[in-house]
Motif scaffolding. Structure first.
Motif, short mmCIF file in Angstrom:
data_model
loop_
_atom_site.label_atom_id
_atom_site.label_comp_id
_atom_site.label_asym_id
_atom_site.label_seq_id
_atom_site.Cartn_x
_atom_site.Cartn_y
_atom_site.Cartn_z
N GLN A 99 0.83 -1.20 0.00
CA GLN A 99 0.00 0.00 0.00
C GLN A 99 0.87 1.26 0.00
OE1 GLN A 99 -2.93 -0.17 3.11
NE2 GLN A 99 -3.13 2.05 3.19
N SER A 100 1.86 1.30 0.88
CA SER A 100 2.81 2.41 0.88
C SER A 100 3.95 1.98 -0.03
CB SER A 100 3.33 2.64 2.29
OG SER A 100 3.80 1.41 2.81
N PHE A 101 4.33 2.82 -0.94
CA PHE A 101 5.11 2.38 -2.09
C PHE A 101 6.47 1.78 -1.72
CE2 PHE A 101 2.94 6.54 -2.77
CZ PHE A 101 1.71 5.98 -3.05
N ASN A 102 7.03 2.19 -0.57
CA ASN A 102 8.29 1.61 -0.10
C ASN A 102 9.45 1.71 -1.08
OD1 ASN A 102 6.16 0.47 1.54
ND2 ASN A 102 7.71 -0.86 2.42
N ASP A 104 15.11 9.56 -14.03
CA ASP A 104 16.20 10.19 -13.29
C ASP A 104 15.73 10.98 -12.07
OD1 ASP A 104 18.06 9.12 -15.06
OD2 ASP A 104 17.68 10.76 -16.49
N LYS A 105 14.45 10.96 -11.81
CA LYS A 105 13.93 11.70 -10.66
C LYS A 105 14.01 10.87 -9.39
CE LYS A 105 10.79 14.69 -13.18
NZ LYS A 105 9.37 14.93 -13.49
N LEU A 106 13.85 11.55 -8.26
CA LEU A 106 13.73 10.85 -6.98
C LEU A 106 12.25 10.54 -6.75
CD1 LEU A 106 16.19 12.95 -4.79
CD2 LEU A 106 16.53 10.60 -5.62
N PRO A 107 11.95 9.47 -6.01
CA PRO A 107 10.56 9.09 -5.79
C PRO A 107 9.66 10.25 -5.33
CG PRO A 107 11.97 7.36 -4.99
CD PRO A 107 12.89 8.49 -5.42
N ALA A 108 10.18 11.08 -4.42
CA ALA A 108 9.36 12.16 -3.87
C ALA A 108 8.91 13.16 -4.92
CB ALA A 108 10.11 12.87 -2.75
N GLN A 109 9.60 13.18 -6.07
CA GLN A 109 9.21 14.12 -7.13
C GLN A 109 8.07 13.57 -8.00
OE1 GLN A 109 13.55 14.30 -8.29
NE2 GLN A 109 13.01 16.43 -8.70
N LEU A 110 7.65 12.34 -7.71
CA LEU A 110 6.59 11.72 -8.50
C LEU A 110 5.26 11.73 -7.74
CD1 LEU A 110 9.12 10.69 -10.00
CD2 LEU A 110 8.01 8.46 -10.16
N SER A 111 4.19 11.63 -8.49
CA SER A 111 2.87 11.48 -7.85
C SER A 111 2.77 10.09 -7.23
CB SER A 111 1.76 11.66 -8.88
OG SER A 111 1.70 10.51 -9.73
N GLY A 112 1.78 9.90 -6.38
CA GLY A 112 1.57 8.59 -5.76
C GLY A 112 1.34 7.49 -6.78
N GLY A 113 0.56 7.82 -7.79
CA GLY A 113 0.27 6.81 -8.83
C GLY A 113 1.52 6.43 -9.60
N GLN A 114 2.36 7.43 -9.88
CA GLN A 114 3.62 7.15 -10.58
C GLN A 114 4.54 6.31 -9.69
OE1 GLN A 114 4.63 11.26 -11.37
NE2 GLN A 114 4.19 11.03 -13.57
N GLN A 115 4.61 6.65 -8.40
CA GLN A 115 5.47 5.89 -7.49
C GLN A 115 5.02 4.43 -7.41
OE1 GLN A 115 6.75 7.65 -3.68
NE2 GLN A 115 5.74 9.53 -4.35
N GLN A 116 3.72 4.23 -7.37
CA GLN A 116 3.23 2.85 -7.27
C GLN A 116 3.56 2.08 -8.55
OE1 GLN A 116 3.10 0.82 -5.16
NE2 GLN A 116 1.09 0.67 -4.20
N ARG A 117 3.53 2.77 -9.69
CA ARG A 117 3.87 2.08 -10.94
C ARG A 117 5.37 1.75 -10.97
NH1 ARG A 117 1.82 5.62 -15.43
NH2 ARG A 117 1.52 7.25 -13.87
N VAL A 118 6.20 2.63 -10.38
CA VAL A 118 7.63 2.32 -10.26
C VAL A 118 7.81 1.09 -9.37
CG1 VAL A 118 9.88 3.11 -9.40
CG2 VAL A 118 8.36 4.72 -10.61
N LEU A 152 -3.87 5.91 -2.50
CA LEU A 152 -3.79 6.85 -3.63
C LEU A 152 -5.00 7.77 -3.70
CD1 LEU A 152 -2.62 4.45 -6.48
CD2 LEU A 152 -1.22 6.07 -5.19
N ASP A 153 -4.76 8.98 -4.22
CA ASP A 153 -5.89 9.86 -4.52
C ASP A 153 -6.72 9.21 -5.61
OD1 ASP A 153 -5.02 11.73 -2.71
OD2 ASP A 153 -3.81 12.82 -4.18
N PRO A 154 -8.03 9.43 -5.56
CA PRO A 154 -8.93 8.74 -6.50
C PRO A 154 -8.51 8.84 -7.96
CG PRO A 154 -10.19 10.00 -4.91
CD PRO A 154 -8.76 10.28 -4.63
N GLU A 155 -8.01 9.99 -8.38
CA GLU A 155 -7.72 10.15 -9.81
C GLU A 155 -6.50 9.33 -10.24
OE1 GLU A 155 -7.34 12.50 -7.54
OE2 GLU A 155 -5.60 13.77 -7.96
N MET A 156 -5.76 8.78 -9.29
CA MET A 156 -4.57 8.00 -9.65
C MET A 156 -4.80 6.49 -9.58
SD MET A 156 -1.83 10.25 -7.67
CE MET A 156 -1.78 12.01 -8.05
#
Ligand code: ADP
Ligand code: MG
Length: 234
Positions: free
Chosen positions: A78-81, A125-139, A161-165
Motif C-alpha cells: 500500500q505504501s510504495f516503499n 532520473d527523478k527521486l521518488p518524492a518528485q513523482l505522484s503517488g500513482g507514478q510511485q506505485q507504478r515504479v 492513492l488519490d482517486p484520480e490516480m
C-alpha cells in the motif's frame, strides 16, 4: 497454514493454491488477516504451521535459499516503499544487479523497458518524492517485475492513492493479468476484480469464508459475513 500473534489466531487453517497465470483477489474487512497472509507467503512473517510452496518447491524457513526463492515473489505494498535517496531507475536496477547479478548496462536497459511498460520512463532520473503517488506505485510494480517473479502479490496497492490516480495503477495491473502473470491481489476495487480476477477469496477473522468467481461473489454472496461486508463497501 496457521499463524498466531500471541493469543490471536490470525490465520486459521488457510489453505490456498494459486495456479500458473491465475489472478486471485483477496477481499475482506480490516483486521481479517489479509496483509499477514501476504507477508506469510513471502516469509516476511513466520508461520506456526504449514508450508509455502512455489512452483513445487517448498519455501525454506530462512537463510540463503530463502533469499533466492523469495525473489520469485514480487511484492507491492500500500505504501510504495521505494528507496527515497535513489532515483527511479536505481530503484528498479538495484535488485537485478545485487541479486540477479546483472551488469549495470543490462540492468539499466531492462529497467527502462519496464518503466516504459508502466508509463513512467520519462521519470527515470527523478527521486521518488518528485513523482505522484500513482507514478510511485507504478515504479514499485516495475521494481518488483525486474526480479522476474513467478508470482506478484499486491497488498491494497491503490488504497493510499488519490482517486484520480487509482485507475492508472489498476490499468497496469489489468495489463499484467492479461499477459498471464500469476497474481494475488488484496483489494476492494470491484472494477479490477470483475475485469481481471479468475477467483475471489473472502476472508474474515483469519479464515477463508467464501471462494467464488467475481461474478458470483459480487452479485450473489453466499455467507452473511460477505453480504454484510459488501453492503458496506458498495
Ligand atoms: P488486514 O490486512 O486484513 O487488515 P492484518 O493481517 O493486517 O489484517 O491483521 C490481522 C490481525 O492481526 C489484526 O487483528 C491485527 O491487529 C493483528 N496483527 C497484525 N500484525 C500484527 C503484529 N505484528 N503483532 C500483533 N498483531 C498483529
Ligand atoms: Mg492489510
Amino acid at each position: 497454514m496457521n499463524k498466531h500473534f500471541g493469543e490471536l489466531h490470525v490465520l486459521q487453517d488457510i489453505n490456498l493454491e494459486v495456479a500458473h497465470g491465475e489472478v486471485l483477489v483477496v477481499i475482506g474487512p480490516s483486521g481479517s488477516g489479509k496483509s499477514t497472509l501476504c507477508r506469510a507467503i513471502n516469509r516476511l512473517e513466520t508461520v506456526d504451521s504449514g508450508t509455502i510452496r512455489i512452483d513445487g518447491v517448498d519455501l525454506p524457513a530462512e537463510g540463503r535459499a530463502l533469499a533466492q526463492l523469495r525473489s520469485d515473489v514480487g511484492m507491492v505494498f500500500q505504501s510504495f516503499n521505494l528507496f527515497a535517496h535513489k532515483t527511479v531507475l536505481q530503484n528498479v536496477t538495484l535488485g537485478p544487479i545485487k541479486v540477479r547479478g546483472l551488469k549495470v548496462a543490462d540492468a539499466n536497459e531492462e529497467a527502462m523497458a519496464l518503466l516504459d511498460r508502466v508509463g513512467v520512463a520519462n521519470q527515470a532520473d527523478k527521486l521518488p518524492a518528485q513523482l505522484s503517488g500513482g507514478q510511485q506505485q507504478r515504479v514499485a510494480i516495475a521494481r518488483a517485475l525486474a526480479m522476474h517473479p513467478k508470482v506478484m502479490l499486491f497488498d491494497e496497492p491503490t488504497s493510499a492513492l488519490d482517486p484520480e490516480m487509482i485507475t492508472e495503477v489498476l490499468d497496469v495491473m489489468v495489463q499484467l493479468a492479461k499477459e498471464g502473470m500469476t497474481m494475488v491481489v488484496v483489494t476492494h476495487e470491484m472494477g479490477f476484480a470483475r475485469k481481471a480476477a479468475d477467483r475471489v477469496v473472502f476472508m474474515a477473522d483469519g479464515q477463508i469464508v467464501e471462494e467464488a468467481t467475481p461474478e458470483e461473489f459480487f452479485t450473489n454472496p453466499r455467507s452473511e459475513r460477505a453480504q454484510d461486508f459488501l453492503s458496506k463497501i458498495l
